[in-house]
Design a protein around this motif. Sequence first.
Motif, PDB file in Angstrom:
ATOM      1  N   ARG A 109      29.754  26.899   6.372  1.00  0.00           N
ATOM      2  CA  ARG A 109      28.903  27.264   5.237  1.00  0.00           C
ATOM      3  C   ARG A 109      27.706  26.333   5.119  1.00  0.00           C
ATOM      4  NH1 ARG A 109      33.980  28.349   2.655  1.00  0.00           N
ATOM      5  NH2 ARG A 109      34.017  26.246   1.802  1.00  0.00           N
ATOM      6  N   ARG A 110      27.929  25.025   5.386  1.00  0.00           N
ATOM      7  CA  ARG A 110      26.818  24.080   5.303  1.00  0.00           C
ATOM      8  C   ARG A 110      25.760  24.386   6.354  1.00  0.00           C
ATOM      9  NH1 ARG A 110      25.031  19.586   7.685  1.00  0.00           N
ATOM     10  NH2 ARG A 110      26.707  19.654   9.232  1.00  0.00           N
ATOM     11  N   ARG A 111      26.213  24.708   7.568  1.00  0.00           N
ATOM     12  CA  ARG A 111      25.255  25.028   8.623  1.00  0.00           C
ATOM     13  C   ARG A 111      24.491  26.314   8.311  1.00  0.00           C
ATOM     14  NH1 ARG A 111      25.509  22.190  13.295  1.00  0.00           N
ATOM     15  NH2 ARG A 111      27.229  20.720  13.526  1.00  0.00           N
ATOM     16  N   VAL A 112      25.184  27.293   7.729  1.00  0.00           N
ATOM     17  CA  VAL A 112      24.487  28.523   7.349  1.00  0.00           C
ATOM     18  C   VAL A 112      23.430  28.233   6.290  1.00  0.00           C
ATOM     19  CG1 VAL A 112      24.791  30.740   6.193  1.00  0.00           C
ATOM     20  CG2 VAL A 112      26.378  30.063   7.987  1.00  0.00           C
ATOM     21  N   ALA A 113      23.788  27.401   5.295  1.00  0.00           N
ATOM     22  CA  ALA A 113      22.822  27.059   4.251  1.00  0.00           C
ATOM     23  C   ALA A 113      21.628  26.314   4.831  1.00  0.00           C
ATOM     24  CB  ALA A 113      23.504  26.213   3.173  1.00  0.00           C
ATOM     25  N   GLU A 114      21.888  25.367   5.745  1.00  0.00           N
ATOM     26  CA  GLU A 114      20.791  24.642   6.369  1.00  0.00           C
ATOM     27  C   GLU A 114      19.911  25.571   7.193  1.00  0.00           C
ATOM     28  OE1 GLU A 114      22.553  21.546   8.626  1.00  0.00           O
ATOM     29  OE2 GLU A 114      22.940  20.244   6.878  1.00  0.00           O
ATOM     30  N   GLU A 115      20.550  26.522   7.889  1.00  0.00           N
ATOM     31  CA  GLU A 115      19.767  27.462   8.691  1.00  0.00           C
ATOM     32  C   GLU A 115      18.898  28.345   7.799  1.00  0.00           C
ATOM     33  OE1 GLU A 115      18.496  29.056  12.337  1.00  0.00           O
ATOM     34  OE2 GLU A 115      19.532  27.236  11.752  1.00  0.00           O
ATOM     35  N   ARG A 116      19.442  28.788   6.678  1.00  0.00           N
ATOM     36  CA  ARG A 116      18.634  29.590   5.758  1.00  0.00           C
ATOM     37  C   ARG A 116      17.471  28.780   5.209  1.00  0.00           C
ATOM     38  NH1 ARG A 116      23.507  32.462   2.279  1.00  0.00           N
ATOM     39  NH2 ARG A 116      24.075  34.034   3.841  1.00  0.00           N
ATOM     40  N   LEU A 117      17.730  27.517   4.862  1.00  0.00           N
ATOM     41  CA  LEU A 117      16.657  26.667   4.358  1.00  0.00           C
ATOM     42  C   LEU A 117      15.591  26.453   5.420  1.00  0.00           C
ATOM     43  CD1 LEU A 117      15.530  24.905   2.113  1.00  0.00           C
ATOM     44  CD2 LEU A 117      16.958  23.019   2.956  1.00  0.00           C
ATOM     45  N   ILE A 162      14.818  28.498   7.889  1.00  0.00           N
ATOM     46  CA  ILE A 162      14.054  29.734   8.040  1.00  0.00           C
ATOM     47  C   ILE A 162      13.098  29.910   6.865  1.00  0.00           C
ATOM     48  CG2 ILE A 162      14.264  32.247   8.122  1.00  0.00           C
ATOM     49  CD1 ILE A 162      16.912  31.865   9.585  1.00  0.00           C
ATOM     50  N   ALA A 163      13.575  29.578   5.651  1.00  0.00           N
ATOM     51  CA  ALA A 163      12.694  29.689   4.483  1.00  0.00           C
ATOM     52  C   ALA A 163      11.489  28.760   4.624  1.00  0.00           C
ATOM     53  CB  ALA A 163      13.475  29.363   3.211  1.00  0.00           C
ATOM     54  N   ARG A 164      11.714  27.535   5.115  1.00  0.00           N
ATOM     55  CA  ARG A 164      10.591  26.617   5.321  1.00  0.00           C
ATOM     56  C   ARG A 164       9.612  27.174   6.349  1.00  0.00           C
ATOM     57  NH1 ARG A 164      14.442  21.464   6.227  1.00  0.00           N
ATOM     58  NH2 ARG A 164      14.914  20.905   4.068  1.00  0.00           N
ATOM     59  N   ASP A 165      10.166  27.671   7.469  1.00  0.00           N
ATOM     60  CA  ASP A 165       9.293  28.204   8.514  1.00  0.00           C
ATOM     61  C   ASP A 165       8.465  29.376   8.003  1.00  0.00           C
ATOM     62  OD1 ASP A 165      10.223  26.329  10.250  1.00  0.00           O
ATOM     63  OD2 ASP A 165      11.591  27.660  11.325  1.00  0.00           O
ATOM     64  N   LEU A 166       9.115  30.275   7.276  1.00  0.00           N
ATOM     65  CA  LEU A 166       8.391  31.427   6.751  1.00  0.00           C
ATOM     66  C   LEU A 166       7.325  31.004   5.752  1.00  0.00           C
ATOM     67  CD1 LEU A 166      11.263  34.035   6.259  1.00  0.00           C
ATOM     68  CD2 LEU A 166       9.521  34.005   8.037  1.00  0.00           C
ATOM     69  N   HIS A 167       7.663  30.041   4.902  1.00  0.00           N
ATOM     70  CA  HIS A 167       6.673  29.564   3.936  1.00  0.00           C
ATOM     71  C   HIS A 167       5.473  28.953   4.647  1.00  0.00           C
ATOM     72  CE1 HIS A 167       4.831  26.325   1.516  1.00  0.00           C
ATOM     73  NE2 HIS A 167       4.918  27.200   0.534  1.00  0.00           N
ATOM     74  N   ASP A 168       5.752  28.061   5.605  1.00  0.00           N
ATOM     75  CA  ASP A 168       4.646  27.413   6.320  1.00  0.00           C
ATOM     76  C   ASP A 168       3.803  28.441   7.063  1.00  0.00           C
ATOM     77  OD1 ASP A 168       5.705  25.106   5.360  1.00  0.00           O
ATOM     78  OD2 ASP A 168       6.696  24.528   7.232  1.00  0.00           O
ATOM     79  N   MET A 182       7.088  19.857   2.783  1.00  0.00           N
ATOM     80  CA  MET A 182       6.740  18.772   3.714  1.00  0.00           C
ATOM     81  C   MET A 182       7.689  17.589   3.560  1.00  0.00           C
ATOM     82  SD  MET A 182       2.569  18.718   3.997  1.00  0.00           S
ATOM     83  CE  MET A 182       2.201  18.721   2.244  1.00  0.00           C
ATOM     84  N   ARG A 183       8.028  17.252   2.332  1.00  0.00           N
ATOM     85  CA  ARG A 183       8.971  16.133   2.131  1.00  0.00           C
ATOM     86  C   ARG A 183      10.354  16.473   2.709  1.00  0.00           C
ATOM     87  NH1 ARG A 183       6.173  15.791  -3.027  1.00  0.00           N
ATOM     88  NH2 ARG A 183       4.905  13.890  -3.059  1.00  0.00           N
ATOM     89  N   GLU A 184      10.781  17.719   2.536  1.00  0.00           N
ATOM     90  CA  GLU A 184      12.071  18.119   3.106  1.00  0.00           C
ATOM     91  C   GLU A 184      12.018  18.089   4.625  1.00  0.00           C
ATOM     92  OE1 GLU A 184      12.876  21.916   1.442  1.00  0.00           O
ATOM     93  OE2 GLU A 184      13.714  21.108  -0.425  1.00  0.00           O
ATOM     94  N   ARG A 185      10.896  18.475   5.202  1.00  0.00           N
ATOM     95  CA  ARG A 185      10.744  18.374   6.656  1.00  0.00           C
ATOM     96  C   ARG A 185      10.918  16.942   7.116  1.00  0.00           C
ATOM     97  NH1 ARG A 185      10.950  23.102   9.600  1.00  0.00           N
ATOM     98  NH2 ARG A 185       9.827  24.729   8.493  1.00  0.00           N
ATOM     99  N   ALA A 186      10.267  16.022   6.416  1.00  0.00           N
ATOM    100  CA  ALA A 186      10.367  14.612   6.812  1.00  0.00           C
ATOM    101  C   ALA A 186      11.788  14.099   6.631  1.00  0.00           C
ATOM    102  CB  ALA A 186       9.384  13.777   6.000  1.00  0.00           C
ATOM    103  N   ARG A 187      12.421  14.429   5.506  1.00  0.00           N
ATOM    104  CA  ARG A 187      13.793  13.949   5.274  1.00  0.00           C
ATOM    105  C   ARG A 187      14.787  14.543   6.256  1.00  0.00           C
ATOM    106  NH1 ARG A 187      12.546  14.329  -0.407  1.00  0.00           N
ATOM    107  NH2 ARG A 187      13.458  16.427  -0.447  1.00  0.00           N
ATOM    108  N   SER A 188      14.527  15.763   6.738  1.00  0.00           N
ATOM    109  CA  SER A 188      15.474  16.402   7.654  1.00  0.00           C
ATOM    110  C   SER A 188      15.617  15.647   8.965  1.00  0.00           C
ATOM    111  CB  SER A 188      15.028  17.847   7.933  1.00  0.00           C
ATOM    112  OG  SER A 188      13.831  17.871   8.689  1.00  0.00           O
ATOM    113  N   VAL A 189      14.630  14.850   9.324  1.00  0.00           N
ATOM    114  CA  VAL A 189      14.721  14.056  10.558  1.00  0.00           C
ATOM    115  C   VAL A 189      14.853  12.573  10.245  1.00  0.00           C
ATOM    116  CG1 VAL A 189      13.488  15.740  11.969  1.00  0.00           C
ATOM    117  CG2 VAL A 189      12.186  13.995  10.756  1.00  0.00           C
ATOM    118  N   GLY A 190      15.123  12.235   8.970  1.00  0.00           N
ATOM    119  CA  GLY A 190      15.333  10.839   8.596  1.00  0.00           C
ATOM    120  C   GLY A 190      14.065  10.083   8.284  1.00  0.00           C
TER     121      GLY A 190
END
Length: 414
Positions: A198-206, A208-214, A377-385
Amino acid sequence: MTPVQAPTTTTATWSRPAERIMAAINRDPMTAPHALRNDSVLAVVVAAFAVVVALLIDDGRRPDALGWALLLVSHVPLVWRRRRPVLVLVAVITCVFPYHFLDYPHTAATQAAYVALYTVAVTGRPLRTVLVGIGVITMAVGVLLTISAQEALGLLKASGWVVAVLFLGVDVRFYRQYVASIVGRAERAERTREEEARRRVAEERLRIARDLHDLLAHSITLIGVQTSVAAHVLSADPERLDRETVAKALDDIAETCRSARGELRTTLEVLREHGPPEARGPLPGLDGLPDLARAARLAGARVEQTVRIRQAPPAVGAAVYRIVQEALTNAVRHAGPGVSVRVELDERRGALRLSVSDDGTGPAPGGEATGFGLVGMRERARSVGGTLDAGPRPGGGFEVAAVLPLTMTGERAG
């Protein structure tokens, strides 16, 4: 085929009772279904066996009415043996001691006591079991000493059966606890796998949402700017229409639409795939930055790029690409016409440092609060530490600065 199938059918037939027996052994006696009914049947069976033993074995005088009454009544408490094991044992002993004291057949009355002792051992802690065993043996020997020392000595010699029954109960208790722990670990592991899925599905949806928004924000912004240019050329001086400029603006719009369509198709293909994340295809990375700069220039911005790093982990490269894409989109949208944007990437102390700055007016106060640009953008940066800061520059304009690690853990890299 019949001779081959017959042994399999026979084996399956014999395996069903064995499975039921093992299920009964592994089941917790305190939570077993139909406990009262099963214990009532057990009490009747043990009482019937005791009657047969009393009739066949002559190790005391023949029971009279009182003897039969004491023998049968001693089995009644077994009906509630799981609810109150110690009280049931006391009740059984209360009936058995007068039975032995009156010298009725001794062997016949031992089965009920063994069942009660086993129940105490299998449902209680080992310390309680040991204390109960010592108390029962001491009390029995003490009572028989008042009758005959020889009888007391014989009971003391036979007390090994009491110890054996108690050890059997303790061993079965430990075995059930071991089985329960294995089942519990398996259930926890299954829940952990489900939660991880479930966590991986949620991360994948997030993601995709980021990619679509950008993607959509960037493309729609560029299309809007290019359309405004074409509309301005058409309405500025209709009599001296600059057909070349209008054609170029329309070509730029078509090119932006084609690029957006291709990237949108790549992003949405993830929703149709059932394979591992590695099968998604290459992520956008540092090599896509020139295309972003070219698209921003088509929208009227002056973009300068300084890239002093050639390689980065795929996830970091994708984060850089999306951050630059969103920063350029915000600059074209908010910074005003003819904005000058500077994009700088370099490596310092094992980290990638990114800066996107412009000299425009910047977003209107509170204008970004309703969108997800800076948050994404902040979530993008946090996703890679990494970390990201964005805000107005002291000398005017707006700047987005990020620090992303070039060495990633296995979890983040995946």
